[in-house]
Each structure stands twice: as C-alpha cells, then as structure tokens.
Design an enzyme around this catalytic site. Sequence first.
Site, PDB file in Angstrom:
ATOM      1  N   SER A  12      -3.322   7.600   2.673  1.00  0.00           N
ATOM      2  CA  SER A  12      -2.807   6.092   2.881  1.00  0.00           C
ATOM      3  C   SER A  12      -3.628   5.294   1.882  1.00  0.00           C
ATOM      4  CB  SER A  12      -2.753   5.671   4.099  1.00  0.00           C
ATOM      5  OG  SER A  12      -2.400   4.275   4.266  1.00  0.00           O
ATOM      6  N   LYS A  48      -7.593   8.305   8.397  1.00  0.00           N
ATOM      7  CA  LYS A  48      -7.094   8.732   7.587  1.00  0.00           C
ATOM      8  C   LYS A  48      -8.487   8.866   6.535  1.00  0.00           C
ATOM      9  CE  LYS A  48      -2.718   8.757   8.045  1.00  0.00           C
ATOM     10  NZ  LYS A  48      -2.157  10.359   8.173  1.00  0.00           N
ATOM     11  N   TYR A 101      -6.536   3.561  13.293  1.00  0.00           N
ATOM     12  CA  TYR A 101      -5.548   4.451  12.591  1.00  0.00           C
ATOM     13  C   TYR A 101      -6.280   4.637  11.142  1.00  0.00           C
ATOM     14  CZ  TYR A 101      -1.995   4.955   9.149  1.00  0.00           C
ATOM     15  OH  TYR A 101      -1.349   5.431   7.883  1.00  0.00           O
TER      16      TYR A 101
HETATM   17  C1  UD1 Z   1       0.752  -0.869   7.190  1.00  0.00           C
HETATM   18  C2  UD1 Z   1      -0.307  -0.519   7.767  1.00  0.00           C
HETATM   19  C3  UD1 Z   1      -0.782   0.649   6.797  1.00  0.00           C
HETATM   20  C4  UD1 Z   1       0.228   1.758   7.251  1.00  0.00           C
HETATM   21  C5  UD1 Z   1       1.674   1.391   6.832  1.00  0.00           C
HETATM   22  C6  UD1 Z   1       2.427   2.578   7.073  1.00  0.00           C
HETATM   23  C7  UD1 Z   1      -1.768  -2.482   7.898  1.00  0.00           C
HETATM   24  C8  UD1 Z   1      -2.611  -3.481   7.577  1.00  0.00           C
HETATM   25  N1  UD1 Z   1      -1.386  -1.569   7.158  1.00  0.00           N
HETATM   26  O1  UD1 Z   1       1.155  -1.128   5.860  1.00  0.00           O
HETATM   27  O2  UD1 Z   1      -2.089   1.266   7.236  1.00  0.00           O
HETATM   28  O3  UD1 Z   1      -0.314   3.156   6.336  1.00  0.00           O
HETATM   29  O4  UD1 Z   1       1.910   0.318   7.565  1.00  0.00           O
HETATM   30  O5  UD1 Z   1       2.865   2.522   8.547  1.00  0.00           O
HETATM   31  O6  UD1 Z   1      -0.977  -2.702   9.095  1.00  0.00           O
HETATM   32  N2  UD1 Z   1       5.742  -8.025   6.992  1.00  0.00           N
HETATM   33  C9  UD1 Z   1       6.529  -9.328   7.080  1.00  0.00           C
HETATM   34  N3  UD1 Z   1       7.177  -9.325   8.429  1.00  0.00           N
HETATM   35  C10 UD1 Z   1       7.303  -8.247   9.238  1.00  0.00           C
HETATM   36  C11 UD1 Z   1       6.555  -7.028   8.954  1.00  0.00           C
HETATM   37  C12 UD1 Z   1       5.879  -7.018   7.687  1.00  0.00           C
HETATM   38  O7  UD1 Z   1       6.308 -10.176   6.434  1.00  0.00           O
HETATM   39  O8  UD1 Z   1       7.855  -8.276  10.176  1.00  0.00           O
HETATM   40  C13 UD1 Z   1       5.123  -7.840   5.642  1.00  0.00           C
HETATM   41  C14 UD1 Z   1       3.384  -7.699   6.142  1.00  0.00           C
HETATM   42  O9  UD1 Z   1       2.757  -8.763   6.198  1.00  0.00           O
HETATM   43  C15 UD1 Z   1       3.063  -6.909   4.711  1.00  0.00           C
HETATM   44  C16 UD1 Z   1       4.273  -6.286   4.273  1.00  0.00           C
HETATM   45  O10 UD1 Z   1       5.582  -7.093   4.924  1.00  0.00           O
HETATM   46  O11 UD1 Z   1       2.712  -7.815   3.537  1.00  0.00           O
HETATM   47  C17 UD1 Z   1       4.467  -4.956   4.713  1.00  0.00           C
HETATM   48  O12 UD1 Z   1       4.071  -4.557   5.968  1.00  0.00           O
HETATM   49  P1  UD1 Z   1       4.375  -3.260   6.559  1.00  0.00           P
HETATM   50  O13 UD1 Z   1       5.536  -2.588   6.448  1.00  0.00           O
HETATM   51  O14 UD1 Z   1       3.962  -3.257   8.076  1.00  0.00           O
HETATM   52  O15 UD1 Z   1       3.046  -2.394   5.796  1.00  0.00           O
HETATM   53  P2  UD1 Z   1       1.688  -2.639   5.563  1.00  0.00           P
HETATM   54  O16 UD1 Z   1       1.151  -3.867   6.436  1.00  0.00           O
HETATM   55  O17 UD1 Z   1       1.416  -2.716   3.981  1.00  0.00           O
END
Ligand code: UD1
Length: 347
Positions: free
Chosen positions: A127, A156, A152
Amino acid sequence: MSLKKVLVTGGAGFIGSHTAVELVNAGYEPVIVDNFSNSFPFVLDNLSQIVGRSLTFYEADCNDKEAMGRIFAKEQFYGVIHFAAYKAVGESVQKPLAYYHNNVGSLVVLLELMAEHKVKHLVFSSSCTVYGEPEKLPVDENAPVQKANSPYGNTKQICEEVIQDTVASGQELKAIALRYFNPIGAHETSLIGELPIGVPNNLVPFITQTAAGIRKELTVFGDDYDTRDGSCVRDYIHVVDLAKAHVRAIAYASEQSETSLYDTFNLGTGDGSTVLELVHAFEKATGEKLNYVVGPRRSGDVEKVYADVTKSSEVLGWKTEISVEDALRDAWNWQLKVKDQVFEPTK
Ligand code: UD1
C-alpha cells in the site's frame, strides 16, 4: 499444455476477484482461497459468470498451514498472489494482534509453503500507506518508508521486510510488492465490486451509498488542507487496471533471469484528485446529485499522496487505461446492482 496455476488468496474479495478474471483473460489458471472473513460466497458464482466456467476454490484460512499445505501439494502452483488480509485502519488500532496475526502470520505461512513446494513467484498487496506523508510528490518507490500510523499500515511494512529478508536468505523466490494507491470502481459487468461491511470507511463506497439513499450525506473530512480546494488529494485507480498489474507482475517476475529478487512498484494513475473533485466527477459521470457536508479532518489522514508511475510504466510495462469518471460510473452501476443491501460480517 496445462495452464500455469496461480494461487489467489482472498480471491473472493474486491481486488482478488478482479485479478482472478484478469488471470483467466491472460491465460493463467487462478486457484482461489478465501475464508469469507470479509467477502461472500456469491462472488464465486458471479466470477464464473464473467469467465464462463467455474474456478477452483478452497475455503481455507491462510494461517492454517496444514490446510494450505494440502492445497499446495495438490495444485502445484506456478505463483502466488497474496491479497488475503485485514484492511480496516481504525479496527487495526483496536485489535492490533488480530492484524499482526492475520496479515503477517499468513504471509509467513505462505512463504514457508512456497519454499517447501518450490513455488518461485510471489506478488504481494502492499500500500502507498508505507510512504506516510511523502516529502516529495509524486512519490516514487525510492521514497523512504515512514513510521506507520496504524497497526494495519505497519503490517504492510513488516510484510515487505519479511519478503525482502526471505529473498536475501537465498530462497529461490522472485517477489514483487505492489504499492496500491486508492482502488475504486467495479467490473464493467457489475457482477463483482466492492462490498464494504457495515458503514464504509472508504470514500467511494460512501459516495455511492449516499447517492443510493443508504447514507444521509457524505462528510468531506476537512477543507482546510494546503491543496487546490482544501480537501485531501489521493490517486484513485480503477480496480481492473490494478488487477491487470498483478498479472503483469507475475509475468515480469518470471522474465527476470535472477533466481531471487525483490522489487516494488507503485500502482496509481500518477494524477491526484481532491475529495471535492471526486464528488463532482461522480455527479458528472452519473448524473446523480450528492448530499455532502464539510466536516473536521479525520485523524491519521495524509494531506496529499499520488504516485510517480515512471517505474511501473518503464520497468513493469504497465499503466492505467481507465479514467476516474469511468471508475466512478462503474462503482455506481455496481451500487445499483447491490441496491440498498448493507453487508454484515459473515463470521
Ligand atoms: C485508507 C487507508 C489506507 C488503506 C486504504 C484502503 C488511512 C489513513 N489510509 O486510505 O492505509 O490502504 O484506505 O483501505 O486510513 N474521505 C472523506 N469522507 C469519507 C471517507 C473518506 O472525506 O467519508 C476522504 C479521506 O479523508 C481521504 C479520501 O477521502 O482524503 C480517501 O479516503 P479513503 O477512501 O478512506 O482512503 P485513504 O484514507 O486514502
């Protein structure tokens, strides 16, 4: 000539199921092992519909060395693609030992069995989380691995090291760790896709469930970051593009003349999108209006991360082909297919 068999652990899961399809398309024989801890048996029927025949499947836990040993003895694998792992960041903070046991333990079992059964090709799901908040963007594979901010993420990093140490020990093993950025989308047939259990943590399933009326509104986690519009930047990659990279990685490993090697590749598009850009791209691609509000930052989020894909393109010979808009449309079509079902844990 018999097809090369590739063990796909976690093959009923989101990325594993799409990779099973691409393995078939490329002339390999996927053999799926899954324990349905975060996936569902109906996925296997849908996979058969996509590829036009049933695929070999074993229900087993990758930590169960005896059960896995029997499968290795029977199937004589050419390679292993190891997806099976827990992946919820928040849960890993609550249950670190379950994460270390499952994610690290299963890799160790597989590496032991690969040595015993002389299986020489491994592709491992890593990841971009290993980069933390990168100093330089886009981030390339030489960027330093930063201290993980969750168990988690740490699994990795540890798994990458376990593989490196195994290769360094002289085991005949050609291993590729693929560092995923943010996988989204679903198969164009809408027969397989992401099935988050309960309330989704990840952005795109939350978006599609909100548009479907299952969730009242999306909360954008922070609009005060130092980015184009204040929301976080990520590199969203279609799961089918990601799946194809695994097939390419198995072939790449077998093409190399060394008997032992370890390498890492970024799997992303090379472009970053903000959360708000993704919301608007979803609205544009699907014609659906999305309810969203801006809320506080989510703890542990990095501000921006997107991939330098030079090495993947030049060395691995792979790059993405599907746009973010198409990925969002596929994710939406998949949501329409599963309707308002919210999946609960099977175990
Ligand atoms: C997360 C994990 C990462 C993991 C990946 C796949 C963290 C810090 N990272 O990535 O290690 O490999 O998931 O499972 O948790 N967001 C919103 N609203 C929401 C959900 C997300 O604004 O309801 C934003 C988050 O702040 C982020 C982006 O969307 O900026 C992507 O979020 P997400 O899909 O959870 O992935 P990551 O956080 O990048």
